[in-house]
Scaffold this motif. Sequence first.
Motif, PDB file in Angstrom:
ATOM      1  N   ASP A  80      31.710   6.101   6.634  1.00  0.00           N
ATOM      2  CA  ASP A  80      32.372   6.860   5.570  1.00  0.00           C
ATOM      3  C   ASP A  80      32.169   8.366   5.737  1.00  0.00           C
ATOM      4  OD1 ASP A  80      33.159   4.471   4.466  1.00  0.00           O
ATOM      5  OD2 ASP A  80      31.601   4.438   2.910  1.00  0.00           O
ATOM      6  N   GLY A  81      31.568   8.748   6.880  1.00  0.00           N
ATOM      7  CA  GLY A  81      31.362  10.160   7.157  1.00  0.00           C
ATOM      8  C   GLY A  81      30.125  10.747   6.513  1.00  0.00           C
ATOM      9  N   ARG A  82      29.179   9.925   6.112  1.00  0.00           N
ATOM     10  CA  ARG A  82      27.981  10.419   5.427  1.00  0.00           C
ATOM     11  C   ARG A  82      26.731  10.044   6.221  1.00  0.00           C
ATOM     12  NH1 ARG A  82      27.974   8.617  -0.613  1.00  0.00           N
ATOM     13  NH2 ARG A  82      26.251  10.120  -0.611  1.00  0.00           N
ATOM     14  N   ALA A  83      25.952  11.031   6.583  1.00  0.00           N
ATOM     15  CA  ALA A  83      24.750  10.820   7.388  1.00  0.00           C
ATOM     16  C   ALA A  83      23.578  10.409   6.512  1.00  0.00           C
ATOM     17  CB  ALA A  83      24.409  12.095   8.148  1.00  0.00           C
ATOM     18  N   SER A  84      22.645   9.669   7.101  1.00  0.00           N
ATOM     19  CA  SER A  84      21.407   9.274   6.438  1.00  0.00           C
ATOM     20  C   SER A  84      20.226   9.953   7.112  1.00  0.00           C
ATOM     21  CB  SER A  84      21.236   7.753   6.489  1.00  0.00           C
ATOM     22  OG  SER A  84      22.232   7.095   5.734  1.00  0.00           O
ATOM     23  N   ALA A  85      19.095   9.968   6.415  1.00  0.00           N
ATOM     24  CA  ALA A  85      17.906  10.647   6.928  1.00  0.00           C
ATOM     25  C   ALA A  85      16.735   9.674   6.978  1.00  0.00           C
ATOM     26  CB  ALA A  85      17.557  11.842   6.040  1.00  0.00           C
ATOM     27  N   VAL A  86      15.779  10.005   7.820  1.00  0.00           N
ATOM     28  CA  VAL A  86      14.553   9.223   7.894  1.00  0.00           C
ATOM     29  C   VAL A  86      13.370  10.157   7.669  1.00  0.00           C
ATOM     30  CG1 VAL A  86      14.384   9.507  10.410  1.00  0.00           C
ATOM     31  CG2 VAL A  86      13.186   7.604   9.288  1.00  0.00           C
ATOM     32  N   ILE A  87      12.406   9.703   6.910  1.00  0.00           N
ATOM     33  CA  ILE A  87      11.117  10.391   6.842  1.00  0.00           C
ATOM     34  C   ILE A  87      10.063   9.411   7.346  1.00  0.00           C
ATOM     35  CG2 ILE A  87      11.848  11.815   4.903  1.00  0.00           C
ATOM     36  CD1 ILE A  87      10.004  10.105   3.117  1.00  0.00           C
ATOM     37  N   GLU A  88       8.946   9.940   7.811  1.00  0.00           N
ATOM     38  CA  GLU A  88       7.935   9.078   8.425  1.00  0.00           C
ATOM     39  C   GLU A  88       6.673   9.021   7.589  1.00  0.00           C
ATOM     40  OE1 GLU A  88       7.213   9.432  12.619  1.00  0.00           O
ATOM     41  OE2 GLU A  88       9.144  10.440  12.960  1.00  0.00           O
ATOM     42  N   THR A  89       5.976   7.914   7.768  1.00  0.00           N
ATOM     43  CA  THR A  89       4.664   7.755   7.158  1.00  0.00           C
ATOM     44  C   THR A  89       3.773   7.016   8.138  1.00  0.00           C
ATOM     45  OG1 THR A  89       3.496   7.130   5.127  1.00  0.00           O
ATOM     46  CG2 THR A  89       5.052   5.527   6.029  1.00  0.00           C
ATOM     47  N   LEU A 128       0.795  -1.226   0.000  1.00  0.00           N
ATOM     48  CA  LEU A 128       0.000   0.000   0.000  1.00  0.00           C
ATOM     49  C   LEU A 128       0.829   1.278   0.000  1.00  0.00           C
ATOM     50  CD1 LEU A 128      -2.936  -0.911   2.417  1.00  0.00           C
ATOM     51  CD2 LEU A 128      -2.671  -1.358  -0.036  1.00  0.00           C
ATOM     52  N   VAL A 129       2.118   1.173  -0.220  1.00  0.00           N
ATOM     53  CA  VAL A 129       2.959   2.374  -0.261  1.00  0.00           C
ATOM     54  C   VAL A 129       2.555   3.229  -1.461  1.00  0.00           C
ATOM     55  CG1 VAL A 129       5.305   3.251  -0.329  1.00  0.00           C
ATOM     56  CG2 VAL A 129       4.825   1.071   0.780  1.00  0.00           C
ATOM     57  N   SER A 130       2.273   4.469  -1.217  1.00  0.00           N
ATOM     58  CA  SER A 130       1.768   5.333  -2.286  1.00  0.00           C
ATOM     59  C   SER A 130       2.899   5.923  -3.111  1.00  0.00           C
ATOM     60  CB  SER A 130       0.940   6.475  -1.689  1.00  0.00           C
ATOM     61  OG  SER A 130       1.782   7.365  -0.974  1.00  0.00           O
ATOM     62  N   ALA A 131       2.550   6.341  -4.310  1.00  0.00           N
ATOM     63  CA  ALA A 131       3.521   7.023  -5.164  1.00  0.00           C
ATOM     64  C   ALA A 131       3.990   8.328  -4.521  1.00  0.00           C
ATOM     65  CB  ALA A 131       2.911   7.286  -6.539  1.00  0.00           C
ATOM     66  N   ASP A 132       3.107   8.999  -3.776  1.00  0.00           N
ATOM     67  CA  ASP A 132       3.496  10.251  -3.120  1.00  0.00           C
ATOM     68  C   ASP A 132       4.586  10.006  -2.084  1.00  0.00           C
ATOM     69  OD1 ASP A 132       1.793  11.791  -4.604  1.00  0.00           O
ATOM     70  OD2 ASP A 132       0.193  11.833  -3.107  1.00  0.00           O
ATOM     71  N   THR A 133       4.460   8.918  -1.329  1.00  0.00           N
ATOM     72  CA  THR A 133       5.487   8.595  -0.337  1.00  0.00           C
ATOM     73  C   THR A 133       6.807   8.271  -1.023  1.00  0.00           C
ATOM     74  OG1 THR A 133       3.896   7.859   1.323  1.00  0.00           O
ATOM     75  CG2 THR A 133       6.125   6.971   1.492  1.00  0.00           C
ATOM     76  N   MET A 134       6.741   7.536  -2.121  1.00  0.00           N
ATOM     77  CA  MET A 134       7.960   7.244  -2.875  1.00  0.00           C
ATOM     78  C   MET A 134       8.614   8.543  -3.354  1.00  0.00           C
ATOM     79  SD  MET A 134       6.620   4.036  -5.185  1.00  0.00           S
ATOM     80  CE  MET A 134       5.555   2.778  -4.491  1.00  0.00           C
ATOM     81  N   ARG A 135       7.802   9.470  -3.822  1.00  0.00           N
ATOM     82  CA  ARG A 135       8.338  10.753  -4.284  1.00  0.00           C
ATOM     83  C   ARG A 135       8.985  11.515  -3.131  1.00  0.00           C
ATOM     84  NH1 ARG A 135       3.158  10.950  -6.991  1.00  0.00           N
ATOM     85  NH2 ARG A 135       3.395  10.511  -9.224  1.00  0.00           N
ATOM     86  N   ARG A 136       8.376  11.451  -1.958  1.00  0.00           N
ATOM     87  CA  ARG A 136       8.956  12.132  -0.798  1.00  0.00           C
ATOM     88  C   ARG A 136      10.327  11.561  -0.451  1.00  0.00           C
ATOM     89  NH1 ARG A 136       7.005  12.191   4.280  1.00  0.00           N
ATOM     90  NH2 ARG A 136       5.654  10.352   4.086  1.00  0.00           N
ATOM     91  N   MET A 137      10.463  10.248  -0.574  1.00  0.00           N
ATOM     92  CA  MET A 137      11.760   9.629  -0.285  1.00  0.00           C
ATOM     93  C   MET A 137      12.833  10.123  -1.256  1.00  0.00           C
ATOM     94  SD  MET A 137      10.550   5.711   0.554  1.00  0.00           S
ATOM     95  CE  MET A 137      12.206   5.149   0.948  1.00  0.00           C
ATOM     96  N   ILE A 138      12.484  10.166  -2.526  1.00  0.00           N
ATOM     97  CA  ILE A 138      13.453  10.622  -3.527  1.00  0.00           C
ATOM     98  C   ILE A 138      13.771  12.100  -3.335  1.00  0.00           C
ATOM     99  CG2 ILE A 138      13.861  10.928  -5.988  1.00  0.00           C
ATOM    100  CD1 ILE A 138      13.980   8.017  -5.013  1.00  0.00           C
ATOM    101  N   ALA A 139      12.741  12.892  -3.032  1.00  0.00           N
ATOM    102  CA  ALA A 139      12.973  14.323  -2.810  1.00  0.00           C
ATOM    103  C   ALA A 139      13.893  14.550  -1.619  1.00  0.00           C
ATOM    104  CB  ALA A 139      11.648  15.041  -2.596  1.00  0.00           C
ATOM    105  N   ARG A 140      13.704  13.748  -0.567  1.00  0.00           N
ATOM    106  CA  ARG A 140      14.578  13.904   0.622  1.00  0.00           C
ATOM    107  C   ARG A 140      16.016  13.516   0.295  1.00  0.00           C
ATOM    108  NH1 ARG A 140      17.325  15.502   3.676  1.00  0.00           N
ATOM    109  NH2 ARG A 140      17.406  15.367   5.972  1.00  0.00           N
ATOM    110  N   LEU A 141      16.177  12.543  -0.597  1.00  0.00           N
ATOM    111  CA  LEU A 141      17.515  12.123  -0.992  1.00  0.00           C
ATOM    112  C   LEU A 141      18.274  13.260  -1.652  1.00  0.00           C
ATOM    113  CD1 LEU A 141      19.335   9.536  -1.082  1.00  0.00           C
ATOM    114  CD2 LEU A 141      18.467   9.176  -3.406  1.00  0.00           C
ATOM    115  N   HIS A 142      17.541  14.176  -2.283  1.00  0.00           N
ATOM    116  CA  HIS A 142      18.173  15.283  -3.000  1.00  0.00           C
ATOM    117  C   HIS A 142      17.977  16.622  -2.298  1.00  0.00           C
ATOM    118  CE1 HIS A 142      19.402  12.883  -6.439  1.00  0.00           C
ATOM    119  NE2 HIS A 142      18.264  12.225  -6.298  1.00  0.00           N
ATOM    120  N   ALA A 143      17.681  16.550  -0.992  1.00  0.00           N
ATOM    121  CA  ALA A 143      17.598  17.776  -0.194  1.00  0.00           C
ATOM    122  C   ALA A 143      18.995  18.405  -0.074  1.00  0.00           C
ATOM    123  CB  ALA A 143      17.032  17.446   1.183  1.00  0.00           C
TER     124      ALA A 143
END
Length: 451
Positions: free
Chosen positions: A213-222, A109-124
């Motif tokens: 490797d010195g690179r932080a990751s992010a989490v978004i919620e749903t 049930l993961v929506s396309a909008d949530t997928m888009r949010r994940m990709i958008a956060r990756l390029h924040a």
Amino acid sequence: MSTPPLAVVILAAGQGTRMKSLKHKVLHPIAGRPMLMHLLASVGELAPERTVVVTGAGREQVEAAVAPLGVVTALQSEQLGTGHAVFQARDALAGFAGDVLVLYGDVPLVSADTMRRMIARLHAPDTPATVVLGFRPADPAAYGRVITDANGRIDRMVEYKDASPEERAVTLCNSGLMAARVEDLFGWLPRVGNGNAAGEYYLPDVVMLAASDGRASAVIETAADEVAGVNSRAELAGVEARWQQLRRDRAMAEGATLADPGTVWFSHDTAIGRDVVIEPNVVFGPGVSVADGAVIHAFSHLEGASVGEGVAIGPFARLRPGARIGRGARVGNFVEVKNAVLGEGAKANHLSYLGDAEVGAGANIGAGTITCNYDGFLKYRTTIGAGAFVGSNSALVAPVAIGAGAIVAAGSVITADVEADALALVRPPQVVKSGWAARFRAAMASKKAAR
């Protein structure tokens, strides 16, 4: 700034033993559509450059299901964990440069909008190494936990089996869904180890490798409901119930009236117009459209049918595939329609079967009428002209045509065409023998008394 190309990797290699089914887990349906197809439909809204489904046990079923969609598959011959599963998609993504979204075939049930949010956060602007989709379930149970720092960045991720009591007290859980750049993801995956309680190669470990490797990751919620997984029949029923509730809410928000929403069941592609009234205990199978102002009375079942504007269906009616009900027509109680067209204003109000037929505008089909469309080998069509009247308990033996305005007398068995405006009367003459019943009763009473 242009968006990089997108690839999607869907993990569907698990055996699904808790389903206790010969059917692959991801092919069990929700709202009449396999779980995997729900997910692929949402993925399709993002127009990915490549989509890869990782298969394992029962691969033949999954491969057959996705082949018509042009989806590539990759084989995980041994189930050694989610990180290992994603790594099997490496060859299928050879030459690809862009973002990778990792999804699960049993999380439909993961929506396309949530997928888009994940990709958008990756390029924040802070360019996280990975983006993890988190959620807060009512009962965190055995989910992996996401531990964040004061700035909301991921400090670490830990599987429940490996978590300390303090880590288990955290409510932010890992859905397993992740976004990363392809070169990063397949750079980290070979470094993932299996030194954990399960001896598996976990995908979330790439977050810690990125951190090293010195690179932080992010989490978004749903919402927890959006990432509900299916591992058993009970969980399948729970996800179905959630999907149905959302669809009922949408139907009402779009202008339909549901008299008892919890008893109405939609299919994944049901189309409902405005001012449609749906009474209790109505079931929509796949392929149904209902136009504005129609009424679907209680206990009706529709599948593969088109219902026109202002039509009334039921109660206790069944529309089977190929049923097309014209504007203002009536299909009443205990009427079944299959591969048949009812013209505008036509009526079949009671206890009839109309199969492989065309009923003209304004025609009236009497109670108990059937089209005899099958001879045991082949199907044949019946045509009933506009304004025709077919009396009750008539049998129309196809192939046969009833002309416009014709009348078929009640109880007739029609085996030949009836011309327009004619009367067809097919039954023996009535014979009345005065006093016969009284004499019969007296004779039988005497015979019974003599025993």
